[in-house]
Design a protein around this motif. Structure first.
Motif, PDB file in Angstrom:
ATOM      1  N   ASP A  35     -84.901 -44.239 -22.786  1.00  0.00           N
ATOM      2  CA  ASP A  35     -85.393 -45.366 -23.575  1.00  0.00           C
ATOM      3  C   ASP A  35     -86.707 -45.016 -24.271  1.00  0.00           C
ATOM      4  OD1 ASP A  35     -83.262 -46.924 -22.818  1.00  0.00           O
ATOM      5  OD2 ASP A  35     -84.333 -47.954 -21.218  1.00  0.00           O
ATOM      6  N   ILE A  36     -87.582 -44.322 -23.567  1.00  0.00           N
ATOM      7  CA  ILE A  36     -88.881 -43.952 -24.142  1.00  0.00           C
ATOM      8  C   ILE A  36     -88.691 -43.056 -25.358  1.00  0.00           C
ATOM      9  CG2 ILE A  36     -90.957 -42.574 -23.703  1.00  0.00           C
ATOM     10  CD1 ILE A  36     -90.804 -43.686 -20.788  1.00  0.00           C
ATOM     11  N   ILE A  37     -87.811 -42.071 -25.244  1.00  0.00           N
ATOM     12  CA  ILE A  37     -87.546 -41.159 -26.359  1.00  0.00           C
ATOM     13  C   ILE A  37     -86.922 -41.910 -27.523  1.00  0.00           C
ATOM     14  CG2 ILE A  37     -86.117 -39.193 -27.088  1.00  0.00           C
ATOM     15  CD1 ILE A  37     -86.601 -38.083 -24.185  1.00  0.00           C
ATOM     16  N   ALA A  38     -85.988 -42.792 -27.236  1.00  0.00           N
ATOM     17  CA  ALA A  38     -85.347 -43.572 -28.298  1.00  0.00           C
ATOM     18  C   ALA A  38     -86.340 -44.472 -29.012  1.00  0.00           C
ATOM     19  CB  ALA A  38     -84.203 -44.406 -27.706  1.00  0.00           C
ATOM     20  N   GLU A  39     -87.185 -45.154 -28.243  1.00  0.00           N
ATOM     21  CA  GLU A  39     -88.185 -46.032 -28.853  1.00  0.00           C
ATOM     22  C   GLU A  39     -89.139 -45.244 -29.741  1.00  0.00           C
ATOM     23  OE1 GLU A  39     -88.429 -49.261 -28.864  1.00  0.00           O
ATOM     24  OE2 GLU A  39     -86.819 -49.723 -27.436  1.00  0.00           O
ATOM     25  N   ALA A  40     -89.524 -44.053 -29.291  1.00  0.00           N
ATOM     26  CA  ALA A  40     -90.423 -43.223 -30.092  1.00  0.00           C
ATOM     27  C   ALA A  40     -89.775 -42.866 -31.428  1.00  0.00           C
ATOM     28  CB  ALA A  40     -90.792 -41.959 -29.325  1.00  0.00           C
ATOM     29  N   ALA A  93     -85.501 -35.708 -18.443  1.00  0.00           N
ATOM     30  CA  ALA A  93     -84.823 -36.581 -19.408  1.00  0.00           C
ATOM     31  C   ALA A  93     -83.887 -37.565 -18.730  1.00  0.00           C
ATOM     32  CB  ALA A  93     -84.057 -35.738 -20.420  1.00  0.00           C
ATOM     33  N   ALA A  94     -83.386 -37.203 -17.563  1.00  0.00           N
ATOM     34  CA  ALA A  94     -82.412 -38.053 -16.862  1.00  0.00           C
ATOM     35  C   ALA A  94     -83.069 -39.012 -15.878  1.00  0.00           C
ATOM     36  CB  ALA A  94     -81.395 -37.185 -16.134  1.00  0.00           C
ATOM     37  N   LEU A  95     -84.387 -38.966 -15.757  1.00  0.00           N
ATOM     38  CA  LEU A  95     -85.091 -39.784 -14.769  1.00  0.00           C
ATOM     39  C   LEU A  95     -85.682 -41.042 -15.404  1.00  0.00           C
ATOM     40  CD1 LEU A  95     -87.004 -37.028 -12.777  1.00  0.00           C
ATOM     41  CD2 LEU A  95     -84.967 -38.276 -12.035  1.00  0.00           C
ATOM     42  N   GLY A  96     -85.732 -42.104 -14.597  1.00  0.00           N
ATOM     43  CA  GLY A  96     -86.421 -43.323 -14.995  1.00  0.00           C
ATOM     44  C   GLY A  96     -85.946 -43.859 -16.331  1.00  0.00           C
ATOM     45  N   ALA A  97     -86.903 -44.263 -17.138  1.00  0.00           N
ATOM     46  CA  ALA A  97     -86.597 -44.848 -18.456  1.00  0.00           C
ATOM     47  C   ALA A  97     -86.811 -43.849 -19.584  1.00  0.00           C
ATOM     48  CB  ALA A  97     -87.459 -46.082 -18.675  1.00  0.00           C
ATOM     49  N   LEU A 147    -100.364 -43.057 -31.517  1.00  0.00           N
ATOM     50  CA  LEU A 147    -101.020 -43.085 -30.209  1.00  0.00           C
ATOM     51  C   LEU A 147    -100.025 -43.351 -29.090  1.00  0.00           C
ATOM     52  CD1 LEU A 147    -104.390 -45.004 -30.623  1.00  0.00           C
ATOM     53  CD2 LEU A 147    -104.087 -42.644 -29.907  1.00  0.00           C
ATOM     54  N   LYS A 148     -99.111 -44.288 -29.336  1.00  0.00           N
ATOM     55  CA  LYS A 148     -98.129 -44.627 -28.313  1.00  0.00           C
ATOM     56  C   LYS A 148     -97.215 -43.443 -28.017  1.00  0.00           C
ATOM     57  CE  LYS A 148     -94.435 -47.924 -27.223  1.00  0.00           C
ATOM     58  NZ  LYS A 148     -93.644 -49.084 -27.720  1.00  0.00           N
ATOM     59  N   VAL A 149     -96.746 -42.778 -29.061  1.00  0.00           N
ATOM     60  CA  VAL A 149     -95.842 -41.642 -28.864  1.00  0.00           C
ATOM     61  C   VAL A 149     -96.570 -40.487 -28.176  1.00  0.00           C
ATOM     62  CG1 VAL A 149     -94.387 -39.929 -30.026  1.00  0.00           C
ATOM     63  CG2 VAL A 149     -94.402 -42.310 -30.819  1.00  0.00           C
ATOM     64  N   ILE A 150     -97.795 -40.207 -28.616  1.00  0.00           N
ATOM     65  CA  ILE A 150     -98.569 -39.138 -27.976  1.00  0.00           C
ATOM     66  C   ILE A 150     -98.799 -39.449 -26.503  1.00  0.00           C
ATOM     67  CG2 ILE A 150    -100.805 -37.951 -27.943  1.00  0.00           C
ATOM     68  CD1 ILE A 150    -100.878 -38.449 -31.038  1.00  0.00           C
ATOM     69  N   ASP A 151     -99.117 -40.705 -26.204  1.00  0.00           N
ATOM     70  CA  ASP A 151     -99.372 -41.087 -24.821  1.00  0.00           C
ATOM     71  C   ASP A 151     -98.116 -40.938 -23.958  1.00  0.00           C
ATOM     72  OD1 ASP A 151    -101.369 -42.258 -22.938  1.00  0.00           O
ATOM     73  OD2 ASP A 151     -99.841 -43.808 -22.771  1.00  0.00           O
ATOM     74  N   GLU A 152     -96.958 -41.278 -24.508  1.00  0.00           N
ATOM     75  CA  GLU A 152     -95.716 -41.090 -23.755  1.00  0.00           C
ATOM     76  C   GLU A 152     -95.442 -39.607 -23.528  1.00  0.00           C
ATOM     77  OE1 GLU A 152     -94.285 -43.288 -22.210  1.00  0.00           O
ATOM     78  OE2 GLU A 152     -94.249 -45.198 -23.260  1.00  0.00           O
ATOM     79  N   ALA A 153     -95.785 -38.776 -24.498  1.00  0.00           N
ATOM     80  CA  ALA A 153     -95.627 -37.334 -24.314  1.00  0.00           C
ATOM     81  C   ALA A 153     -96.549 -36.820 -23.217  1.00  0.00           C
ATOM     82  CB  ALA A 153     -95.899 -36.605 -25.633  1.00  0.00           C
ATOM     83  N   VAL A 154     -97.783 -37.350 -23.183  1.00  0.00           N
ATOM     84  CA  VAL A 154     -98.712 -36.984 -22.112  1.00  0.00           C
ATOM     85  C   VAL A 154     -98.101 -37.315 -20.758  1.00  0.00           C
ATOM     86  CG1 VAL A 154    -100.928 -37.584 -21.043  1.00  0.00           C
ATOM     87  CG2 VAL A 154    -100.811 -37.145 -23.504  1.00  0.00           C
ATOM     88  N   GLN A 155     -97.507 -38.512 -20.654  1.00  0.00           N
ATOM     89  CA  GLN A 155     -96.875 -38.908 -19.394  1.00  0.00           C
ATOM     90  C   GLN A 155     -95.771 -37.933 -18.987  1.00  0.00           C
ATOM     91  OE1 GLN A 155     -99.294 -41.311 -18.199  1.00  0.00           O
ATOM     92  NE2 GLN A 155     -97.391 -41.857 -17.163  1.00  0.00           N
ATOM     93  N   MET A 156     -95.019 -37.455 -19.965  1.00  0.00           N
ATOM     94  CA  MET A 156     -93.931 -36.536 -19.667  1.00  0.00           C
ATOM     95  C   MET A 156     -94.467 -35.208 -19.138  1.00  0.00           C
ATOM     96  SD  MET A 156     -90.555 -36.788 -19.876  1.00  0.00           S
ATOM     97  CE  MET A 156     -90.089 -37.821 -21.275  1.00  0.00           C
ATOM     98  N   PHE A 157     -95.634 -34.804 -19.617  1.00  0.00           N
ATOM     99  CA  PHE A 157     -96.230 -33.549 -19.171  1.00  0.00           C
ATOM    100  C   PHE A 157     -97.034 -33.718 -17.880  1.00  0.00           C
ATOM    101  CE2 PHE A 157     -95.141 -32.023 -23.326  1.00  0.00           C
ATOM    102  CZ  PHE A 157     -95.058 -30.643 -23.208  1.00  0.00           C
TER     103      PHE A 157
END
Length: 409
Positions: A304-309, A297-301, A351-361
């Motif tokens: 911002d990604i969580i907030a945008e979602a 959660a503290a790395l990169g953006a 789709l965008k939110v799911i894809d960001e979750a995939v990136q997190m995993f």
């Protein structure tokens, strides 16, 4: 505009959420694991035990057929109120069927309820309402651009007391299910001289009729979605009693709009639920996993990604509730642009939110060890089901331009 939910229905929704969290979600992985055992197109004993057991509990608790929003046989929710229920059901794969609120059955039950004869209601609607059988809706064809439904070409010719059907349909969702007993089929009963929106009809076909051949299951990114399935079906001289034609020749578009409008909102709210589930997984993962000496959660953006979602989910939900409100006003023409808006926005957001979750995993996100990959394939398909984005954007633009010109756009 009131996007709220009455107090008694809020309590009902809380009961649904509790059942999803405490009873349905814990069994989802075990249910899915059974698909690989034996015949993929038959339910294993354990699958049937899980599914039918949950359905029996839901029915006994009165948590059943929420989609019947006019109160006729259901629980009397408005479309706005049902949207909240559909969102919760979208979080977990099994949930919609457990409450007898899954596609394509809800849309088909709506058709039987609005347009079916008494005989159809007895033979097909009653067992569908009871959750004893399933159904499929056959519209799309492999040889025409079915996003323009005036292209639908399956031949349906009157011959004495029957209609005779010839042609092929594909992406018949649910037709692979061994419990699927009836199809509602969009057919061509007109000629080249018939006005193009009066050439088509809908007819009810017993799935066991002679001359029906299931050619293959269609795969979505390599997945066949067994035992539900999206089937490619050929009709060869299939004879159907003439009384099975709904409303009469040439009224297919009228029926399809009555069917697809509510169904699109249901799909979209389930997509929002899938987005919520993905965001929850994303947040949990970001707080549990460490890399480079820090929580993800503290790395990169990632903040911002969580907030945008979160913001995009909230925006999509409000738009969906507005479309649902227009549906509740009873003016299908006024509701249509709003339905097209949410049909474009909700799957794209999910789709965008799911894809960001995939990136997190990371690699785990595309594997069978999370539900994200299968959620992504389902939602990606939704951008084509009930009309692709481009068709809906065209409808939105035409409605917008009509505000500025009297000319046909």
């Amino acid at each position: 505009m009131d996007f709220g939910i009455r107090a008694e229905n809020r309590k009902l929704l809380d009961r649904v959420i509790t059942m999803i969290n405490d009873e349905i979600a814990p069994l989802q992985d075990e249910y899915d694991a059974e698909i690989t055992k034996g015949d993929r197109w038959q339910y294993t004993d354990r699958q049937a035990e899980i599914l039918e057991g949950l359905k029996a509990k839901a029915k006994a608790a009165g948590l059943w057929n929420f989609w019947l929003t006019d109160g006729n046989g259901g629980l009397g929710l408005s479309t706005v109120e049902y949207a909240y229920f559909a969102e919760e059901m979208g979080r977990v794969g099994l949930a919609a069927e457990v409450f007898n609120c899954s596609a394509p059955d809800t849309g088909n039950m709506e058709v039987f309820h609005k347009y079916g004869t008494d005989a159809m209601k007895t033979q097909w609607l009653e067992p569908l309402l009871a959750g004893d059988i399933r159904s499929a809706y056959l519209m799309t064809e492999p040889d025409v651009a079915s996003s323009d439904a005036t292209n639908i070409s399956m031949s349906c010719v009157r011959d004495g007391d029957d209609y005779v059907l010839n042609g092929e349909k594909w992406w018949a969702s649910g037709a692979g299910d061994p419990r699927c007993k009836v199809y509602i089929v969009m057919v061509n009963t007109g000629t080249d001289e018939t006005p193009k929106h009066q050439r088509h009809s809908m007819i009810v076909v017993d799935a066991a009729s002679e001359g029906i051949e299931v050619l293959r299951p269609m795969s979505v990114y390599g997945h066949d979605d067994a035992p539900h399935g999206h089937m490619h079906i050929r009709f060869t001289n299939v004879r159907v009693p003439a009384e099975n034609l709904l409303l009469g020749e040439g009224r297919g578009f009228e029926i399809s709009q009555g069917r697809l409008g509510p169904g699109r909102i249901h799909h979209c709210m389930r997509a929002i639920g899938a987005g919520e589930a993905a965001l929850e997984l994303m947040c949990t993962r970001s707080l549990e996993r460490e890399a480079f000496g820090k929580k993800l959660a503290a790395l990169g953006a990632n903040h911002d990604i969580i907030a945008e979602a979160r913001m995009e989910i909230e925006q999509a939900r409000l738009l969906c509730l507005k479309a649902a409100w227009y549906m509740d006003q009873g003016d299908a023409r006024a509701a249509a642009p709003w339905i097209s808006m949410i049909k474009t926005v909700a799957p794209r957001m999910a789709l965008k939110v799911i894809d960001e979750a995939v990136q997190m995993f990371g690699a785990m996100g595309v594997s069978q060890d999370t539900p994200l990959a299968i959620k992504w394939t389902h939602v990606r398909t939704l951008r084509l089901a009930d009309g692709p984005d481009a068709v809906h954007r065209r409808q939105i633009a035409r409605a917008e331009l009509r505000k500025h010109t009297q000319e046909k756009v």
